[in-house]
Design an enzyme around this catalytic site. Sequence first.
Site, PDB file in Angstrom:
ATOM      1  N   ASP A   1      34.313  25.635 -51.218  1.00  0.00           N
ATOM      2  CA  ASP A   1      35.700  25.292 -51.537  1.00  0.00           C
ATOM      3  C   ASP A   1      36.157  26.043 -52.788  1.00  0.00           C
ATOM      4  O   ASP A   1      37.286  26.516 -52.851  1.00  0.00           O
ATOM      5  CB  ASP A   1      35.813  23.767 -51.725  1.00  0.00           C
TER       6      ASP A   1
ATOM      7  N   HIS B   1      33.891  17.011 -49.885  1.00  0.00           N
ATOM      8  CA  HIS B   1      34.055  18.269 -49.146  1.00  0.00           C
ATOM      9  C   HIS B   1      34.782  17.925 -47.843  1.00  0.00           C
ATOM     10  O   HIS B   1      34.188  17.834 -46.777  1.00  0.00           O
ATOM     11  CB  HIS B   1      32.694  18.918 -48.870  1.00  0.00           C
TER      12      HIS B   1
HETATM   13  N1  LIG Z   1      29.393  21.886 -46.799  1.00  0.00           N
HETATM   14  C1  LIG Z   1      29.975  22.974 -46.311  1.00  0.00           C
HETATM   15  O1  LIG Z   1      30.639  23.710 -47.059  1.00  0.00           O
HETATM   16  C2  LIG Z   1      29.851  23.342 -44.851  1.00  0.00           C
HETATM   17  C3  LIG Z   1      30.418  24.526 -44.396  1.00  0.00           C
HETATM   18  C4  LIG Z   1      30.274  24.864 -43.054  1.00  0.00           C
HETATM   19  C5  LIG Z   1      29.587  24.025 -42.191  1.00  0.00           C
HETATM   20  N2  LIG Z   1      29.056  22.880 -42.665  1.00  0.00           N
HETATM   21  C6  LIG Z   1      28.292  21.970 -41.791  1.00  0.00           C
HETATM   22  O2  LIG Z   1      26.962  22.505 -41.644  1.00  0.00           O
HETATM   23  C7  LIG Z   1      26.376  21.971 -40.451  1.00  0.00           C
HETATM   24  C8  LIG Z   1      25.718  23.058 -39.627  1.00  0.00           C
HETATM   25  O3  LIG Z   1      26.689  23.986 -39.172  1.00  0.00           O
HETATM   26  P1  LIG Z   1      26.279  25.180 -38.172  1.00  0.00           P
HETATM   27  O4  LIG Z   1      27.537  25.945 -37.934  1.00  0.00           O
HETATM   28  O5  LIG Z   1      25.061  25.887 -38.649  1.00  0.00           O
HETATM   29  O6  LIG Z   1      25.951  24.335 -36.854  1.00  0.00           O
HETATM   30  P2  LIG Z   1      25.063  24.774 -35.589  1.00  0.00           P
HETATM   31  O7  LIG Z   1      25.378  23.807 -34.514  1.00  0.00           O
HETATM   32  O8  LIG Z   1      25.214  26.220 -35.304  1.00  0.00           O
HETATM   33  O9  LIG Z   1      23.576  24.534 -36.106  1.00  0.00           O
HETATM   34  C9  LIG Z   1      23.102  23.276 -36.436  1.00  0.00           C
HETATM   35  C10 LIG Z   1      21.634  23.260 -36.115  1.00  0.00           C
HETATM   36  O10 LIG Z   1      21.111  22.029 -36.592  1.00  0.00           O
HETATM   37  C11 LIG Z   1      20.121  21.630 -35.659  1.00  0.00           C
HETATM   38  N3  LIG Z   1      19.793  20.222 -35.836  1.00  0.00           N
HETATM   39  C12 LIG Z   1      20.412  19.125 -35.330  1.00  0.00           C
HETATM   40  N4  LIG Z   1      19.740  18.013 -35.680  1.00  0.00           N
HETATM   41  C13 LIG Z   1      18.703  18.399 -36.438  1.00  0.00           C
HETATM   42  C14 LIG Z   1      17.658  17.714 -37.094  1.00  0.00           C
HETATM   43  N5  LIG Z   1      17.541  16.389 -37.046  1.00  0.00           N
HETATM   44  N6  LIG Z   1      16.760  18.441 -37.785  1.00  0.00           N
HETATM   45  C15 LIG Z   1      16.837  19.770 -37.859  1.00  0.00           C
HETATM   46  N7  LIG Z   1      17.785  20.495 -37.236  1.00  0.00           N
HETATM   47  C16 LIG Z   1      18.717  19.807 -36.544  1.00  0.00           C
HETATM   48  C17 LIG Z   1      20.758  21.969 -34.309  1.00  0.00           C
HETATM   49  O11 LIG Z   1      19.790  21.978 -33.268  1.00  0.00           O
HETATM   50  C18 LIG Z   1      21.332  23.349 -34.605  1.00  0.00           C
HETATM   51  O12 LIG Z   1      20.400  24.375 -34.367  1.00  0.00           O
HETATM   52  C19 LIG Z   1      27.518  21.242 -39.723  1.00  0.00           C
HETATM   53  O13 LIG Z   1      27.442  19.857 -39.993  1.00  0.00           O
HETATM   54  C20 LIG Z   1      28.768  21.833 -40.372  1.00  0.00           C
HETATM   55  O14 LIG Z   1      29.872  20.970 -40.271  1.00  0.00           O
HETATM   56  C21 LIG Z   1      29.171  22.519 -43.969  1.00  0.00           C
HETATM   57  O1  LIG Z   2      35.390  22.178 -41.952  1.00  0.00           O
HETATM   58  C1  LIG Z   2      34.333  22.036 -41.339  1.00  0.00           C
HETATM   59  O2  LIG Z   2      34.099  21.132 -40.543  1.00  0.00           O
HETATM   60  C2  LIG Z   2      33.234  23.044 -41.585  1.00  0.00           C
HETATM   61  C3  LIG Z   2      32.997  23.224 -43.014  1.00  0.00           C
HETATM   62  O3  LIG Z   2      32.763  22.040 -43.706  1.00  0.00           O
HETATM   63  C4  LIG Z   2      34.047  24.043 -43.697  1.00  0.00           C
HETATM   64  O4  LIG Z   2      34.591  23.605 -44.705  1.00  0.00           O
HETATM   65  O5  LIG Z   2      34.302  25.164 -43.207  1.00  0.00           O
END
Ligand SMILES: NC(=O)c1ccc[n+]([C@@H]2O[C@H](COP(=O)([O-])OP(=O)(O)OC[C@H]3O[C@@H](n4cnc5c(N)ncnc54)[C@H](O)[C@@H]3O)[C@@H](O)[C@H]2O)c1
Ligand SMILES: O=C(O)C[C@H](O)C(=O)O
Length: 333
Positions: free
Chosen positions: A159, A187
């Site tokens: 962010d 977030h």
């Molecule tokens: N905080 C932030 O700034 C931010 C930014 C972007 C995404 N995210 C979040 O990050 C997370 C992951 O996003 P992504 O795009 O990589 O998703 P994705 O679906 O591509 O990958 C997630 C992975 O997690 C695995 N998974 C599910 N349960 C699990 C467990 N118990 N143990 C281990 N692995 C497990 C899935 O099998 C998958 O491979 C999401 O929750 C997304 O919303 C957060």
């Molecule tokens: O917004 C979302 O769900 C994904 C991630 O947390 C983001 O901020 O891009």
Amino acid sequence: MSEPLRVLVTGAAGQIAYSLVIAIARGEVFGTNQPLDLLLLDIKPMEGVLNGVVMELQDCALPLLNSVTPTCDESVAFKDIDVACLVGSMPRGEGMERKDLLAANVKIFKTQGNSLHQYAKKTVKVVVVGNPANTNAMICSKYAPSIPKENFSCLTRLDQNRAQSQIASRVGVKVADVRNVIIWGNHSSTQFPDISQAQVKVQDKLKDVRSAVQDDSWLNNEFISTVQKRGAAVIAARKLSSAMSAAKATCDHLRDWWFGTESGTFTPMGVISDGSYGIEAGLVYSFPVEIAADRTYKIVQGINIDNFAREKMDATKNELIEERDLAISVCED
Ligand SMILES: NC(=O)c1ccc[n+]([C@@H]2O[C@H](COP(=O)([O-])OP(=O)(O)OC[C@H]3O[C@@H](n4cnc5c(N)ncnc54)[C@H](O)[C@@H]3O)[C@@H](O)[C@H]2O)c1
Ligand SMILES: O=C(O)C[C@H](O)C(=O)O
């Protein structure tokens, strides 16, 4: 060279991890003299994909990589780790709020908190990326009572990167010339990107953001909502949630935690509130923090909070209180 650092990435077969593990393995976080043991956790149905990631890491021929351990077993993944990047969880789809993910994801963080408690080093540093990141970090810490509360954090650096990038393009400077935008709170779309302490370098002189931008209406409205809704905008465009930028921000977060923040700057981190700025103790709330070379951080104190800021800081706090109550009830079911 020092002993290898044991670094866990969960969700290692997913999108964010695909950019994150290579950056870590190249030395972009812990330095180019630090060997690494990478532990990669995902769930059983993703085992094949995870093995593909391992093949690619081998094919990268990375000099810092001492070992790579792919696993679906938390007792292997969390064993003696120094750092945990908790990414694994379900991302939101188009039209979903992060809150919609809570019931699905929070139990993962209960289980993994327990695994941190049982298997990790007591000095482990934890960054939670999986959403809802603040509340997941709070739950993770609750179920890992033997690990100090201050070792838990969640990612809000994405962010800040978004906010600083918006300001840089508005002023017409490089993003490296913008610093100290604060991200307060969750977030989520209630977060408050606050420019009251932020500065921009224009022609080698530091200016406060208001005088550099010269458009209070944009700063008080469009700027804030663009940052708040940026995740949703990326999902609408890509049909997938942000991954490259989330991985880059995770690296920025961890690198600052490992080496300390530069003098005169702070970084936003979701950390367990100690009651600063009237934020209920125990919530994981994003504050501006300064990090020392010994990896301890302090919430920056003494920032003047006007009525505009107070209202926004309380709105995001109230959302976190709601999330906390729901998460605790889901975990105690
Ligand atoms: N905080 C932030 O700034 C931010 C930014 C972007 C995404 N995210 C979040 O990050 C997370 C992951 O996003 P992504 O795009 O990589 O998703 P994705 O679906 O591509 O990958 C997630 C992975 O997690 C695995 N998974 C599910 N349960 C699990 C467990 N118990 N143990 C281990 N692995 C497990 C899935 O099998 C998958 O491979 C999401 O929750 C997304 O919303 C957060
Ligand atoms: O917004 C979302 O769900 C994904 C991630 O947390 C983001 O901020 O891009």
